[in-house]
Motif scaffolding. Structure first.
Motif, PDB file in Angstrom:
ATOM      1  N   ASP A 295      50.744  35.994  43.346  1.00  0.00           N
ATOM      2  CA  ASP A 295      49.425  36.218  42.771  1.00  0.00           C
ATOM      3  C   ASP A 295      49.206  37.686  42.479  1.00  0.00           C
ATOM      4  OD1 ASP A 295      47.786  33.743  44.863  1.00  0.00           O
ATOM      5  OD2 ASP A 295      48.836  33.538  42.964  1.00  0.00           O
ATOM      6  N   ALA A 297      46.324  39.015  42.791  1.00  0.00           N
ATOM      7  CA  ALA A 297      45.322  39.438  43.758  1.00  0.00           C
ATOM      8  C   ALA A 297      45.700  38.943  45.142  1.00  0.00           C
ATOM      9  CB  ALA A 297      43.940  38.906  43.362  1.00  0.00           C
ATOM     10  N   ARG A 302      40.848  39.908  47.018  1.00  0.00           N
ATOM     11  CA  ARG A 302      39.804  38.936  46.677  1.00  0.00           C
ATOM     12  C   ARG A 302      38.602  39.081  47.617  1.00  0.00           C
ATOM     13  NH1 ARG A 302      40.913  34.725  43.322  1.00  0.00           N
ATOM     14  NH2 ARG A 302      39.278  33.527  44.367  1.00  0.00           N
ATOM     15  N   HIS A 303      38.857  39.253  48.904  1.00  0.00           N
ATOM     16  CA  HIS A 303      37.741  39.410  49.842  1.00  0.00           C
ATOM     17  C   HIS A 303      36.976  40.704  49.563  1.00  0.00           C
ATOM     18  CE1 HIS A 303      40.153  36.720  52.819  1.00  0.00           C
ATOM     19  NE2 HIS A 303      39.432  35.993  51.979  1.00  0.00           N
ATOM     20  N   GLY A 306      34.848  40.101  46.635  1.00  0.00           N
ATOM     21  CA  GLY A 306      33.735  39.254  47.029  1.00  0.00           C
ATOM     22  C   GLY A 306      32.639  40.017  47.737  1.00  0.00           C
ATOM     23  N   TRP A 341      34.023  39.545  37.914  1.00  0.00           N
ATOM     24  CA  TRP A 341      35.256  40.285  38.100  1.00  0.00           C
ATOM     25  C   TRP A 341      36.340  39.624  37.263  1.00  0.00           C
ATOM     26  CZ3 TRP A 341      40.014  38.878  40.511  1.00  0.00           C
ATOM     27  CH2 TRP A 341      40.047  37.578  41.049  1.00  0.00           C
ATOM     28  N   ASP A 393      34.573  35.017  49.495  1.00  0.00           N
ATOM     29  CA  ASP A 393      35.277  34.529  48.304  1.00  0.00           C
ATOM     30  C   ASP A 393      34.523  34.991  47.054  1.00  0.00           C
ATOM     31  OD1 ASP A 393      36.652  33.187  46.350  1.00  0.00           O
ATOM     32  OD2 ASP A 393      36.206  31.173  47.082  1.00  0.00           O
ATOM     33  N   PRO A 394      35.199  35.663  46.127  1.00  0.00           N
ATOM     34  CA  PRO A 394      34.509  36.139  44.934  1.00  0.00           C
ATOM     35  C   PRO A 394      34.355  35.092  43.845  1.00  0.00           C
ATOM     36  CG  PRO A 394      36.786  36.800  44.825  1.00  0.00           C
ATOM     37  CD  PRO A 394      36.607  36.092  46.154  1.00  0.00           C
ATOM     38  N   PRO A 397      38.112  34.514  38.601  1.00  0.00           N
ATOM     39  CA  PRO A 397      37.953  35.652  37.690  1.00  0.00           C
ATOM     40  C   PRO A 397      37.405  35.192  36.345  1.00  0.00           C
ATOM     41  CG  PRO A 397      40.257  35.040  37.851  1.00  0.00           C
ATOM     42  CD  PRO A 397      39.524  34.212  38.876  1.00  0.00           C
TER      43      PRO A 397
END
Length: 463
Positions: A295, A297, A302-303, A306, A341, A393-394, A397
């Motif tokens: 990945d 990210a 990611r955190h 978020g 994002w 968690d964001p 994307p």
């Protein structure tokens, strides 16, 4: 530049003595700091006083960190008139004593840090507030590497009939600028002397500059500051950079402005912040391939995203610190207007730029060029820490244009923004207990003063 406790007086004295020996031509020196609004304040002394200031420091009233943009004290939280306006100590920051190359007289300058006594940092100093947030990440074994990108305008010193700014006269064509070519090299060539003097001034003062870009409007430029692993020092550099730009512009009979939206119909000026995080082994924890993954990210990235998105409403009053700041936010112009994002997407609030895993970083694109760099970066790092420790968690994307509609959760009006900040328990935790309330009180008083002014438009509409 160090971001630790004040240096021993003996070390500062040796630095001052060495500076005077190296620069016998210097006649005076300035002691500088940035207040709540990012306005640079300080004192000027004859050079004969340098050793005394280096050894013993100086004093300022603590209320200088609770002034509005115009330098007015409104006694927020009973600090100012009500408490007798007590003094606090100010001490030179090591390695910030440098010549001022744009000055017409032989002049030097240095930056200050503040305390209430040994081991008691001043909780109102934006520099210390940023250090608090950096220390929270250090406690997790993480070291931020940061960089600032600043957009600014060069404008003619002569105002329009309505007292507004106007673009400068091109040094080569001798015609007033009416348009620009983004990334255009002819514009860089035309203003090459000024831009090079800015770079050279920054070099003399130890400010690491990078790429220079012509931006989307006549007279608008962007100069990048390089990535460094000292966030407090990076914000120091940002303050020194803005002062250098203004100083060199004045030398060339122009004015430089970091106002967020000087022209209603043209692009605004942003302050973009880049952050990556290194672990104790120097590995970038935002790198998704660090542990054999594929990945782009990592979970940590990611955190972090978020957390920043979750705290973005609370931080808007810091990222957009005055009435003009909010004029920069419009749909479809690459200025973020929602909590979004994405990878390599300039329409989002938090962009993950292209690059290999070890260079993975977050670009925060919300702040205006008028934001206080210490506080803007502090709010960014606070969000990163908040997201990592709470594993926020964001969401997915964004693909395509994220800038079509405002996010109702973002306070896009000045008073809504300061109310949101004042009520923020997260920012109260990270920036210091009570600081968001004091910041909001300062800005509310500033907005009250602004609202009393009668604009030409008001006469046009209502007279």
């Amino acid at each position: 530049m160090p971001d630790s406790e004040p240096a021993p007086a003996a070390d500062l004295l040796r630095e001052a003595e060495a500076f005077v020996a190296k620069h016998p031509e210097i006649e005076a020196f300035e002691t500088l700091f940035a207040d709540l609004s990012g306005v640079v304040r300080g004192k000027r002394y004859p050079i004969e006083d340098l050793k005394k200031v280096a050894k013993g420091g100086l004093t300022f009233p603590a209320s200088v960190f609770l002034l509005d943009t115009q330098g007015m004290s409104h006694d927020p939280g009973g600090k100012g008139f009500s408490d007798g306006d007590p003094d606090v100590f100010a001490r030179m920051i090591p390695e910030t004593l440098d010549p001022v190359p744009w000055s017409s007289m032989p002049l030097a300058q240095c930056l200050l840090q503040f305390d209430r006594g040994p081991g008691r940092p001043l909780e109102l100093d934006p520099r210390y507030i940023l250090k608090r947030c950096v220390d929270r990440l250090h406690d997790l074994g993480l070291r931020p590497v940061v960089a600032f990108e600043l957009e600014f305008y060069l404008v003619d010193k002569e105002r329009t009939a309505e007292r507004g700014p106007q673009p400068p006269i091109n040094p080569l064509t001798r015609q007033r600028e009416a348009a620009t070519q983004v990334y255009g090299m002819d514009v860089i060539d035309a203003y090459g002397t000024i831009l090079q003097e800015i770079v050279e001034a920054c070099m003399i003062q130890g400010v690491p500059t990078g790429a220079i870009t012509a931006e989307y409007a006549p007279g608008q430029f962007e100069i990048n500051l390089r990535h460094v692993d000292d966030p407090v020092g990076a914000a120091d550099d940002c303050i020194l950079f803005k002062r250098a730009v203004r100083g060199v512009a004045r030398k060339h009979d122009l004015q430089a402005t970091f106002m967020a939206k000087p022209y209603p119909e043209r692009a605004g000026s942003g302050l973009h912040l880049h952050v990556s995080l290194l672990d104790r082994d120097g590995r970038n924890v935002f790198d998704g391939t660090l542990d054999g993954g594929e990945d782009l990210a990592s979970p940590t990235l990611r955190h972090a995203i978020g957390g920043v998105l979750a705290t973005l409403p609370d931080a808007m009053a810091i990222l957009a610190p005055n009435v003009n700041s909010f004029r920069r936010f419009e749909p479809n112009i690459f200025v973020p207007i929602n909590r979004s994002w994405g990878f390599e997407n300039r329409s989002v609030a938090l962009r993950v730029p292209i690059g290999d895993g070890p260079s993975r970083r977050i670009e925060h694109r919300v702040a205006g060029a008028d934001a206080n760099p210490y506080l803007a970066l502090a709010s960014f790092l606070a969000g990163i820490h908040h997201g990592i420790v709470n594993e926020i968690d964001p969401g997915p994307p964004t693909e395509g244009n994220a800038g079509t509609a405002f996010d109702p959760a973002l306070p896009m009006r000045p008073r809504r923004a300061i109310e949101t900040l004042a009520q923020s328990k997260v920012m109260d935790d990270y920036l210091g207990a009570g600081y968001p309330t004091l910041y909001a009180a300062c800005k509310e008083a500033e907005y009250d003063e602004f609202d009393w002014l009668i604009s030409p438009q008001e006469y046009e509409w209502y007279l």
